[in-house]
Design a protein around this motif. Sequence first.
Motif, PDB file in Angstrom:
ATOM      1  N   VAL A 550       0.849  -1.183   0.000  1.00 42.44           N
ATOM      2  CA  VAL A 550       0.000   0.000   0.000  1.00 42.44           C
ATOM      3  C   VAL A 550       0.888   1.238   0.000  1.00 42.44           C
ATOM      4  CG1 VAL A 550      -1.784   1.275   1.204  1.00 42.44           C
ATOM      5  CG2 VAL A 550      -1.817  -1.234   1.221  1.00 42.44           C
ATOM      6  N   ILE A 551       0.856   1.967  -1.081  1.00 40.56           N
ATOM      7  CA  ILE A 551       1.647   3.192  -1.199  1.00 40.56           C
ATOM      8  C   ILE A 551       0.671   4.360  -1.187  1.00 40.56           C
ATOM      9  CG2 ILE A 551       3.279   4.487  -2.609  1.00 40.56           C
ATOM     10  CD1 ILE A 551       4.180   1.825  -3.809  1.00 40.56           C
ATOM     11  N   GLU A 552       0.697   5.125  -0.133  1.00 42.70           N
ATOM     12  CA  GLU A 552      -0.251   6.213  -0.002  1.00 42.70           C
ATOM     13  C   GLU A 552       0.286   7.471  -0.667  1.00 42.70           C
ATOM     14  OE1 GLU A 552      -1.474   6.877   3.968  1.00 42.70           O
ATOM     15  OE2 GLU A 552      -2.445   4.915   4.175  1.00 42.70           O
ATOM     16  N   SER A 553      -0.611   8.161  -1.363  1.00 41.06           N
ATOM     17  CA  SER A 553      -0.273   9.412  -2.022  1.00 41.06           C
ATOM     18  C   SER A 553      -1.430  10.368  -1.790  1.00 41.06           C
ATOM     19  CB  SER A 553      -0.050   9.198  -3.515  1.00 41.06           C
ATOM     20  OG  SER A 553      -0.189  10.407  -4.231  1.00 41.06           O
ATOM     21  N   GLU A 554      -1.162  11.487  -1.147  1.00 41.74           N
ATOM     22  CA  GLU A 554      -2.225  12.461  -0.880  1.00 41.74           C
ATOM     23  C   GLU A 554      -2.832  12.960  -2.183  1.00 41.74           C
ATOM     24  OE1 GLU A 554      -2.824  16.787   1.338  1.00 41.74           O
ATOM     25  OE2 GLU A 554      -1.015  15.588   1.717  1.00 41.74           O
ATOM     26  N   ARG A 555      -1.974  13.154  -3.189  1.00 36.50           N
ATOM     27  CA  ARG A 555      -2.464  13.630  -4.481  1.00 36.50           C
ATOM     28  C   ARG A 555      -3.389  12.606  -5.132  1.00 36.50           C
ATOM     29  NH1 ARG A 555      -1.017  12.802  -9.652  1.00 36.50           N
ATOM     30  NH2 ARG A 555      -1.349  14.486 -11.157  1.00 36.50           N
ATOM     31  N   ASP A 556      -2.960  11.339  -5.163  1.00 36.26           N
ATOM     32  CA  ASP A 556      -3.787  10.299  -5.767  1.00 36.26           C
ATOM     33  C   ASP A 556      -5.093  10.117  -5.002  1.00 36.26           C
ATOM     34  OD1 ASP A 556      -1.725  10.012  -7.501  1.00 36.26           O
ATOM     35  OD2 ASP A 556      -1.318   7.901  -7.079  1.00 36.26           O
ATOM     36  N   LEU A 557      -5.007  10.110  -3.672  1.00 38.33           N
ATOM     37  CA  LEU A 557      -6.209   9.923  -2.856  1.00 38.33           C
ATOM     38  C   LEU A 557      -7.197  11.066  -3.057  1.00 38.33           C
ATOM     39  CD1 LEU A 557      -4.632   8.590   0.469  1.00 38.33           C
ATOM     40  CD2 LEU A 557      -6.015   7.291  -1.169  1.00 38.33           C
ATOM     41  N   LYS A 558      -6.680  12.271  -3.193  1.00 38.17           N
ATOM     42  CA  LYS A 558      -7.538  13.425  -3.419  1.00 38.17           C
ATOM     43  C   LYS A 558      -8.299  13.276  -4.733  1.00 38.17           C
ATOM     44  CE  LYS A 558      -7.294  18.473  -3.925  1.00 38.17           C
ATOM     45  NZ  LYS A 558      -6.369  19.650  -3.965  1.00 38.17           N
ATOM     46  N   LEU A 559      -7.602  12.842  -5.770  1.00 40.57           N
ATOM     47  CA  LEU A 559      -8.243  12.665  -7.080  1.00 40.57           C
ATOM     48  C   LEU A 559      -9.266  11.532  -7.032  1.00 40.57           C
ATOM     49  CD1 LEU A 559      -8.564  13.254 -10.066  1.00 40.57           C
ATOM     50  CD2 LEU A 559      -6.513  11.870 -10.514  1.00 40.57           C
ATOM     51  N   MET A 560      -8.887  10.408  -6.407  1.00 42.82           N
ATOM     52  CA  MET A 560      -9.823   9.290  -6.295  1.00 42.82           C
ATOM     53  C   MET A 560     -11.076   9.699  -5.518  1.00 42.82           C
ATOM     54  SD  MET A 560      -7.153   6.207  -5.363  1.00 42.82           S
ATOM     55  CE  MET A 560      -5.665   5.959  -6.329  1.00 42.82           C
ATOM     56  N   HIS A 561     -10.883  10.440  -4.424  1.00 45.42           N
ATOM     57  CA  HIS A 561     -12.011  10.877  -3.606  1.00 45.42           C
ATOM     58  C   HIS A 561     -12.931  11.799  -4.403  1.00 45.42           C
ATOM     59  CE1 HIS A 561     -14.103  13.360  -0.531  1.00 45.42           C
ATOM     60  NE2 HIS A 561     -14.176  12.197   0.104  1.00 45.42           N
ATOM     61  N   ARG A 562     -12.333  12.666  -5.190  1.00 48.63           N
ATOM     62  CA  ARG A 562     -13.134  13.588  -6.005  1.00 48.63           C
ATOM     63  C   ARG A 562     -13.981  12.830  -7.015  1.00 48.63           C
ATOM     64  NH1 ARG A 562     -10.510  18.073 -10.131  1.00 48.63           N
ATOM     65  NH2 ARG A 562     -12.015  17.735 -11.803  1.00 48.63           N
ATOM     66  N   ILE A 563     -13.378  11.851  -7.691  1.00 52.93           N
ATOM     67  CA  ILE A 563     -14.124  11.080  -8.684  1.00 52.93           C
ATOM     68  C   ILE A 563     -15.231  10.273  -8.015  1.00 52.93           C
ATOM     69  CG2 ILE A 563     -13.940   9.163 -10.327  1.00 52.93           C
ATOM     70  CD1 ILE A 563     -11.156  10.187 -11.043  1.00 52.93           C
ATOM     71  N   ALA A 564     -14.895   9.644  -6.877  1.00 53.64           N
ATOM     72  CA  ALA A 564     -15.887   8.839  -6.166  1.00 53.64           C
ATOM     73  C   ALA A 564     -17.043   9.706  -5.682  1.00 53.64           C
ATOM     74  CB  ALA A 564     -15.235   8.121  -4.997  1.00 53.64           C
ATOM     75  N   GLU A 566     -18.111  12.552  -6.999  1.00 51.56           N
ATOM     76  CA  GLU A 566     -18.923  12.937  -8.159  1.00 51.56           C
ATOM     77  C   GLU A 566     -19.816  11.783  -8.600  1.00 51.56           C
ATOM     78  OE1 GLU A 566     -16.818  14.611 -11.432  1.00 51.56           O
ATOM     79  OE2 GLU A 566     -15.799  16.121 -10.205  1.00 51.56           O
ATOM     80  N   ASP A 567     -19.261  10.562  -8.582  1.00 50.57           N
ATOM     81  CA  ASP A 567     -20.081   9.400  -8.932  1.00 50.57           C
ATOM     82  C   ASP A 567     -21.261   9.259  -7.974  1.00 50.57           C
ATOM     83  OD1 ASP A 567     -18.626   8.651 -11.152  1.00 50.57           O
ATOM     84  OD2 ASP A 567     -17.374   7.194 -10.079  1.00 50.57           O
ATOM     85  N   ASN A 568     -20.986   9.413  -6.682  1.00 54.96           N
ATOM     86  CA  ASN A 568     -22.064   9.292  -5.691  1.00 54.96           C
ATOM     87  C   ASN A 568     -23.134  10.354  -5.898  1.00 54.96           C
ATOM     88  OD1 ASN A 568     -21.098   7.024  -4.330  1.00 54.96           O
ATOM     89  ND2 ASN A 568     -19.803   8.248  -2.969  1.00 54.96           N
ATOM     90  N   LEU A 569     -22.701  11.593  -6.138  1.00 60.96           N
ATOM     91  CA  LEU A 569     -23.662  12.667  -6.353  1.00 60.96           C
ATOM     92  C   LEU A 569     -24.477  12.437  -7.620  1.00 60.96           C
ATOM     93  CD1 LEU A 569     -21.470  15.756  -5.354  1.00 60.96           C
ATOM     94  CD2 LEU A 569     -23.373  14.766  -4.056  1.00 60.96           C
ATOM     95  N   ASN A 570     -23.799  11.973  -8.683  1.00 64.97           N
ATOM     96  CA  ASN A 570     -24.517  11.693  -9.928  1.00 64.97           C
ATOM     97  C   ASN A 570     -25.532  10.573  -9.744  1.00 64.97           C
ATOM     98  OD1 ASN A 570     -23.200  13.664 -11.459  1.00 64.97           O
ATOM     99  ND2 ASN A 570     -21.526  12.283 -12.022  1.00 64.97           N
ATOM    100  N   LEU A 571     -25.119   9.553  -9.009  1.00 71.28           N
ATOM    101  CA  LEU A 571     -26.041   8.435  -8.764  1.00 71.28           C
ATOM    102  C   LEU A 571     -27.217   8.869  -7.896  1.00 71.28           C
ATOM    103  CD1 LEU A 571     -23.487   5.533  -8.185  1.00 71.28           C
ATOM    104  CD2 LEU A 571     -25.194   5.650  -9.997  1.00 71.28           C
ATOM    105  N   MET A 572     -26.957   9.760  -6.947  1.00 75.85           N
ATOM    106  CA  MET A 572     -28.038  10.232  -6.082  1.00 75.85           C
ATOM    107  C   MET A 572     -29.105  10.984  -6.871  1.00 75.85           C
ATOM    108  SD  MET A 572     -27.769   9.174  -3.061  1.00 75.85           S
ATOM    109  CE  MET A 572     -29.095  10.215  -2.454  1.00 75.85           C
ATOM    110  N   HIS A 573     -28.710  11.557  -8.002  1.00 78.75           N
ATOM    111  CA  HIS A 573     -29.681  12.307  -8.796  1.00 78.75           C
ATOM    112  C   HIS A 573     -30.793  11.401  -9.325  1.00 78.75           C
ATOM    113  CE1 HIS A 573     -31.108  15.743 -11.040  1.00 78.75           C
ATOM    114  NE2 HIS A 573     -31.230  14.971 -12.113  1.00 78.75           N
ATOM    115  N   MET A 574     -30.523  10.112  -9.401  1.00 75.51           N
ATOM    116  CA  MET A 574     -31.545   9.173  -9.861  1.00 75.51           C
ATOM    117  C   MET A 574     -32.565   8.871  -8.764  1.00 75.51           C
ATOM    118  SD  MET A 574     -28.924   6.557 -11.842  1.00 75.51           S
ATOM    119  CE  MET A 574     -30.211   5.539 -12.551  1.00 75.51           C
ATOM    120  N   SER A 575     -32.295   9.324  -7.548  1.00 77.80           N
ATOM    121  CA  SER A 575     -33.195   9.064  -6.426  1.00 77.80           C
ATOM    122  C   SER A 575     -34.255  10.158  -6.320  1.00 77.80           C
ATOM    123  CB  SER A 575     -32.396   8.994  -5.123  1.00 77.80           C
ATOM    124  OG  SER A 575     -31.374   8.037  -5.199  1.00 77.80           O
ATOM    125  N   SER A 576     -35.203   9.938  -5.438  1.00 82.17           N
ATOM    126  CA  SER A 576     -36.261  10.927  -5.217  1.00 82.17           C
ATOM    127  C   SER A 576     -35.681  12.139  -4.491  1.00 82.17           C
ATOM    128  CB  SER A 576     -37.382  10.317  -4.378  1.00 82.17           C
ATOM    129  OG  SER A 576     -36.902  10.003  -3.076  1.00 82.17           O
TER     130      SER A 576
END
Length: 798
Positions: A550-564, A566-576
């Motif tokens: 496990v190689i931790e990178s603040e930069r990589d984690l920040k990008l992964m968190h941002r994408i995740a 956005e995916d969650n927010l986009n998926l939530m739009h399908m909800s009521s």
Amino acid sequence: MSQTRNNHYVPQWYQNGFAYERDNELRHLKIKQIEQADGSRKIIESKKWYSPAQCFYKKDLYSTFFGGEVSDSVEKQLFGPIDHNGAEAVKAFLTNDQYLWHHNFVDFFSYLDAQKLRTPKGLDWVKARYPELSQTQLMFEMQQLRNVHCTLWAEGVRELVSADESEVKFIISDHPITIYNHACPPDSALCLYPNDPDIALKGSQTIFPLNRDRCLILTNLEYAKAPDDVDPLEPRTNATKVRQSLVNTVNFINGRKLTTDEVMKINYIIKSRSKDSIAAGKECWLYPEAELDCDWRELRHILLPASFELGEFGGEMYARYNNGETHYQDAFGRSSPQNKSLEKEIDESALKDDDICGCGNGRKYQECCKYIPKELRASWTELSIRERNLSFCRAIKGILGLDAGKSWVDVRRDITDEQIVRVYSFYSFLWPRETDIYSLLPKSDGKFRALYTGIVDIRTIGFLALPMASLFDEYLIESPIVNPLNLRPEFSPIKSPSKYRYQALKDFLLMLELEPFIGYGLVNLIPDPSDFDLNLKRAMMDMATTRNRVIESERDLKLMHRIAMEDNLNLMHMSSSDIKIRFVSGEFGLSNFEAGQLVRLWEENAEASPLTPLQDISLIHSGGQYTQFAMVPNYEMSLFIAQATGSVIVTDSECRWAELKRAQHNHNDAVSYPWTGIYEKISRIPLDYRMVESCSKTEFHFALARSLLKSADAMVCANERATDELHNLNKAVELLDCQLEETCCDETVRYVNADCTILAPEGGIYDRNVQRLLIRSGCLHYDQNVRSIYYVSLELSN
């Protein structure tokens, strides 16, 4: 306990089968070449009668050492059972009893494969496939590579021939598994010690004398059926080596009686491919060349089975299991019928220089394959990777109605399960499991080629990955699209399409964004090779799991968190609206009123976000949505693909960079950088955002950067360290730095200069596990290491 240190690489029980003139003794011939003071070589022959205990052994060939301790576990625990089972299996095939053949079939071919690797020549072959191996590592790799030939051998034409009526009998060599290819004489490149022509080549035949009177000959089916119509140096159909296959275990041609002349010709081949020693029951049998006058190519006629005997080989096979499942297999071990729609036929002799090249890469013939040897070309007989990708893009537009006036907003609102099934079904049609991916991938042909490894996502690829494509002759990106053929039904877009409403939008939009770059040849979007080799996929996944670094990178984690997020927010739009309000309130600590206002604003602007689904979740009976995060290829597959395609590796991931740096060749825990004079001065590199906007490479300082990097790479490839050339490149680096400074000061033009680090260590970048994957795969041409890695560092904008 006594240790066995005199390791017989040709078992004594096997040698006993070749005794003739004297009981339990063989006439042994060893040829030594001694280099003289004047540089010439003197050949010395040594002939003696030896018992099996006295020849074909070497001290500590298999021994491993732990401090002052010597271990013979490889000899006893590995080769002990192999020899025991192998002796019984060989004995079975010295009879005509098909019952014994069937019950000893697996042990027989397992013994052959072990015998091929356990000799000094075989072990030297293993060592040559790795940049560096200790004795303990050599023994481990030898064990891991056993059984790599069994499937291809078993699927071929199997013939047992007899020397009963010949005055000369079969001889034995220090490398009993002999490979003959009529297009590869002993002095050819493919036969230079310790190499043999690969058994996956159509014209390669395997010779194994069982004893002095019986010999096994294994021939690839395509060559056996049409010996004059196939390229002997072309890989056989479905050349994947490690896989399951069904074969008829009693199907052997068994009846050909060889003449004395024919036996001598086989003996000549055996002697020609030995390391330095052979043995026979009579001394005169040791010199088959004395009685022969024939060309190497003409020897093939002795090994070919009679055409009328081939009726039982090939064809299709259907099997039904007790649980009701069925299995289909064609003559080459493929589990689905050949897709004729993917084939093409091109007459190269009719091509003019300015015609589009037959490889399908979209370039002119004279600028593409005209001067490239056939073995280094991509296939001309199947649709290329580029042609398949463009076809897939057309299918996406056609099935979604984009070519009939629909907008992307319409797609997000109206996409159906049927459309998802049709699109992904077409993808699996384009990429069947038995695809010979190595015939389609580019090869190490001298082009300045790069492989990108990092996050492949529609939201980041134009900012991180694509701008680097301008600097290389060819730029490879691994496709993140999953092949439905390799997925369980509950995860398949074909079987569970409602779960793919969101992921399908991401996949389809990515393909449409990349389409012009693919069309212009700026990007080659390649599939994962392990999609077509499930054993490779399992082995690679096991390695990744075992690695567990496990190689931790603040930069990589920040990008992964941002994408995740956005995916969650986009998926939530399908909800009521109520569910969205509760989500926003809980996630951001807002009151229900504040959350409601934010959700209304969110809904009003939903159309502006290309990945926000515009469907009501009540229309989707899925119980959830599948989302994929693709950081591809992973560490192992990055090295694998780069070596298979002759690429340097480009990454913008700190995690991947750290993994790859650990794979640099080192000597005594030190890494040497012969070209550091060039690469350490390249600290910045221009990113071509104009190319991303216009789909054409920008000139100005980009041209200098391309020329500089290509020249430096050519020096690394040639292991060239001439000081004059290095001096000229250093001047070019200084000029490039000046141009980069000028662009930074020009506020009227949008240029981005990224921080860049390039490592080109002596000995390259490699991993023993990946070397093993390459050997076991169907890839026949690959580099021994990755010559350099490029790390480009960019800070993502918010």
